[in-house]
Scaffold this active site. Structure first.
Site, PDB file in Angstrom:
ATOM      1  N   HIS A  70      -9.248  -1.138   6.747  1.00  0.00           N
ATOM      2  CA  HIS A  70     -10.141  -2.300   6.846  1.00  0.00           C
ATOM      3  C   HIS A  70      -9.559  -3.497   7.589  1.00  0.00           C
ATOM      4  CE1 HIS A  70      -8.516  -4.879   3.467  1.00  0.00           C
ATOM      5  NE2 HIS A  70      -7.986  -3.733   3.111  1.00  0.00           N
ATOM      6  N   GLY A  95      -4.042   0.796   2.030  1.00  0.00           N
ATOM      7  CA  GLY A  95      -2.665   0.326   2.204  1.00  0.00           C
ATOM      8  C   GLY A  95      -1.904   0.298   0.890  1.00  0.00           C
ATOM      9  N   ASN A 111       1.822 -10.477   6.310  1.00  0.00           N
ATOM     10  CA  ASN A 111       0.393 -10.774   6.305  1.00  0.00           C
ATOM     11  C   ASN A 111       0.081 -12.260   6.209  1.00  0.00           C
ATOM     12  OD1 ASN A 111       1.640  -9.727   3.793  1.00  0.00           O
ATOM     13  ND2 ASN A 111      -0.169 -10.582   2.833  1.00  0.00           N
ATOM     14  N   SER A 115      -3.802   0.663   6.829  1.00  0.00           N
ATOM     15  CA  SER A 115      -5.052   0.482   6.086  1.00  0.00           C
ATOM     16  C   SER A 115      -6.211   0.401   7.066  1.00  0.00           C
ATOM     17  CB  SER A 115      -4.959  -0.799   5.257  1.00  0.00           C
ATOM     18  OG  SER A 115      -6.198  -1.054   4.653  1.00  0.00           O
ATOM     19  N   THR A 153     -10.499  15.600  -3.060  1.00  0.00           N
ATOM     20  CA  THR A 153     -11.425  15.867  -1.950  1.00  0.00           C
ATOM     21  C   THR A 153     -11.483  14.636  -1.055  1.00  0.00           C
ATOM     22  OG1 THR A 153     -12.681  17.345  -3.362  1.00  0.00           O
ATOM     23  CG2 THR A 153     -13.811  16.505  -1.398  1.00  0.00           C
ATOM     24  N   GLN A 156      -0.578  -4.696   8.702  1.00  0.00           N
ATOM     25  CA  GLN A 156      -1.016  -5.796   9.575  1.00  0.00           C
ATOM     26  C   GLN A 156      -0.788  -5.511  11.057  1.00  0.00           C
ATOM     27  OE1 GLN A 156      -2.701  -8.543   8.860  1.00  0.00           O
ATOM     28  NE2 GLN A 156      -2.727  -8.278   6.640  1.00  0.00           N
ATOM     29  N   CYS A 207      -2.716 -23.282  -6.444  1.00  0.00           N
ATOM     30  CA  CYS A 207      -4.018 -23.414  -7.101  1.00  0.00           C
ATOM     31  C   CYS A 207      -4.957 -22.261  -6.756  1.00  0.00           C
ATOM     32  CB  CYS A 207      -4.684 -24.722  -6.695  1.00  0.00           C
ATOM     33  SG  CYS A 207      -3.701 -26.163  -7.108  1.00  0.00           S
TER      34      CYS A 207
END
Ligand SMILES: Cc1ncc(COP(=O)(O)O)c(C=O)c1O
Ligand code: FES
Lengths: 401, 129
Positions: A201, A71, A151, A199, A237, A179, A325
């Protein structure tokens, strides 16, 4: 201890069927798709098959599908590639304040290189205002990039209307669909999309592989030069195993979309209702309905998210937060601040993103373990409803230095 | 990311909550990320008649490191004389923390400021009396 993964917006496990589809392409069908011999042809076969699967999923043509390393690269390639290709037409780009960093940091790079970028704000739900977009377009505008769904808060943007406005104004339209691809229907024709990022994954496919859809006739300045792979738009490739995995993941996602999106939306509703029933001082961020199925983003008053995530982790639940944080910059999530959350509210954010293996039982388990954690962290917090006003933006950039 | 000691104190923090009839409260915060910490102290005397921290608690709005260092520091200085506690060093506290990532140092030493602020407030109150 049982472990429950509820962070699918970050990444998702590889589907067993995807793995099976990929396996032959490591050592058996290992060829280089550019070679003339039978080994090359086998590899080319996998590549072509995956290209077709992805094209089908978004109503595109196979030759409009460019495989990339994910992505992030797709966003980079779309923005830089289109910006430089249309530089002689103009130097103005429009995007939003809630984009992924892959888009935002690319825009900042372009600003340093002679482009002007307008960052549209969003309302409290995270929606872009269409009139604001119309007004931002000038005769120098060459590209608009607005994400399909965010996201963090899951808000689904009105991309079809945005596509229409761009088309009417002769401006190219890119959308980051990382997403949404495979989760929400996408039709690049109906939505007037010129470029779109995907993307692998996020949809139970492999990491390190993605797609840039690029409408036929749209110019693009390649960012990786070499042997002319991917229609000369992205040399190198091909990662055939990964690409086949992405193709398989997309095929499965489309097949499961109708049922799975309803199931996840119902689970998310249940989760939100139960949490709001059992915990005071909590608000759901994003829009109540127009959101990614399975995404829930809450702000809990008076507590900090990193501690919350660690407590949940100790109970076996994996989730995420937009707390200052937890970021590398120690700034709260730019998305949460863009929808108007105070510093303190952003600190107390929790994102739950459900996926295919999550069940009602998992949701019940989360709803059971969460309230005591919130209670404990609040007992430890100096903030309460009487003093929170005084401190709500402590740590804001204006207070620094 | 964090060491075992930090995680143990985060999981089961010592000395947290408001201290009823505290003699002073040190309120500190760190604009780096927006953490806040209240340190409550009660002051008593030891056999030599020196003023000591007889009890100490904390309330912290912050990350794992912020909570853990509140717990570790309050354990550390309980029973110390005010004179010693007011000189508590950030290096000593960091050493006690036993491993935090560099980005978390700012909040891993905040409790040292908190206890100093509490002692300062105690002294000012006393002067006014
Ligand atoms: C909206 C959005 N865009 C881009 C990306 C980057 O994708 P990748 O991790 O494949 O580089 C992500 C995921 O991290 C995302 O959620
Ligand atoms: S309190 Fe914010 S980083 Fe530690």
């Amino acid at each position: 201890m049982k472990r429950i993964y509820m962070d699918h917006a970050a990444t998702s496990p590889l589907d067993a069927e995807v793995l099976k589809a990929m396996e032959p392409f490591f050592s058996e069908k290992f060829g280089n798709s550019s070679s003339l011999h039978s080994f090359g042809k086998e590899a080319k076969g996998g590549l072509d098959w995956a290209r077709e699967k992805v094209a089908e999923a978004i109503n595109a043509k196979p030759k409009e599908i460019i495989f990339t390393s994910g992505g992030t690269e797709s966003d980079n390639l779309a923005l830089k590639g289109i910006a430089y290709a249309y530089r002689s037409k103009g130097n103005h780009i429009i995007t939003t304040k809630i984009e992924h960093h892959a888009v935002l940091h690319t825009c900042e790079f372009l600003e340093k290189n002679g482009f002007d970028v307008t960052y549209l704000g969003v309302d409290k739900y995270g929606f872009v205002d269409l009139d604001e977009l119309r007004n931002a377009i000038t005769d120098k505008t060459i590209l608009v990039s607005v994400m399909h769904a965010n996201n963090e808060i899951g808000t689904i943007e009105p991309v079809e209307e945005i596509g229409k406005i761009c088309r009417e104004n002769g401006v190219k339209f890119h959308t980051d669909a990382v997403q949404t691809a495979g989760k929400v229907p996408i039709d690049v024709e109906k939505m007037n999309i010129d470029a779109l990022s995907i993307s692998g994954h996020k949809i139970y496919g492999p990491k390190g592989v993605g797609v840039l859809y690029l409408r036929e006739g749209t110019s693009l300045e390649p960012q990786t030069l070499g042997g002319g792979h991917e229609f000369g738009k992205r040399s190198g490739t091909e990662n055939i195993a990964g690409i086949v995995g992405l193709g398989k993941a997309m095929e499965l996602a489309v097949k499961r979309m109708a049922r799975e999106s309803v199931r996840l939306a119902l689970l998310q509703d249940k989760l939100s209702d139960k949490i709001q029933e059992r915990v005071d001082g909590v608000k759901l961020n994003g829009h109540p309905e127009k959101r990614l199925p399975g995404n829930a983003n809450f702000s809990f008053d008076f507590i900090e998210g990193e501690g919350l995530i660690m407590h949940l982790d100790m109970e076996g639940i994996a989730a995420s937060t937009g707390s200052a944080c937890s970021t590398k910059s120690l700034e709260p999530s730019h998305v949460l601040t863009a929808i108007g959350l105070s510093h303190v509210q952003a600190h107390g954010s929790l994102r739950i993103s459900l996926g295919k293996d999550n069940t009602e039982e998992d949701v019940d388990y989360l709803v059971g373990v969460l309230p005591p954690i919130i209670k404990k962290l609040r007992e430890m917090s100096p903030l309460n409803k009487d003093n929170v006003k005084e401190f709500e933006n402590f740590g804001d950039s204006e207070h620094k230095h | 990311m964090y060491g075992d000691k930090v995680m143990e104190h985060f999981r089961n923090p010592h000395n947290f909550g408001e201290l009823k009839d505290a003699d002073a409260v040190g309120k500190v915060g760190n604009p780096t990320c927006g953490d806040l910490m209240w340190i409550y102290i009660k002051v008593g005397k030891n056999e030599k008649g020196e003023e000591i921290i007889s009890d100490i608690t904390f309330k912290t709005f912050g990350c794992v490191a912020a909570i853990a260092n509140s717990s570790i520091l309050t354990d550390m200085v309980k029973g110390w004389t005010l004179e010693k506690a007011e000189k508590v060093s950030k290096e000593d506290l960091l050493k006690e923390m036993d491993g935090v990532p560099p980005i978390k140092i700012h909040c891993s030493i905040l409790a040292a400021d908190g206890v100093k602020a509490a002692i300062k407030e105690y002294r000012e109150k006393k002067r006014k009396e």
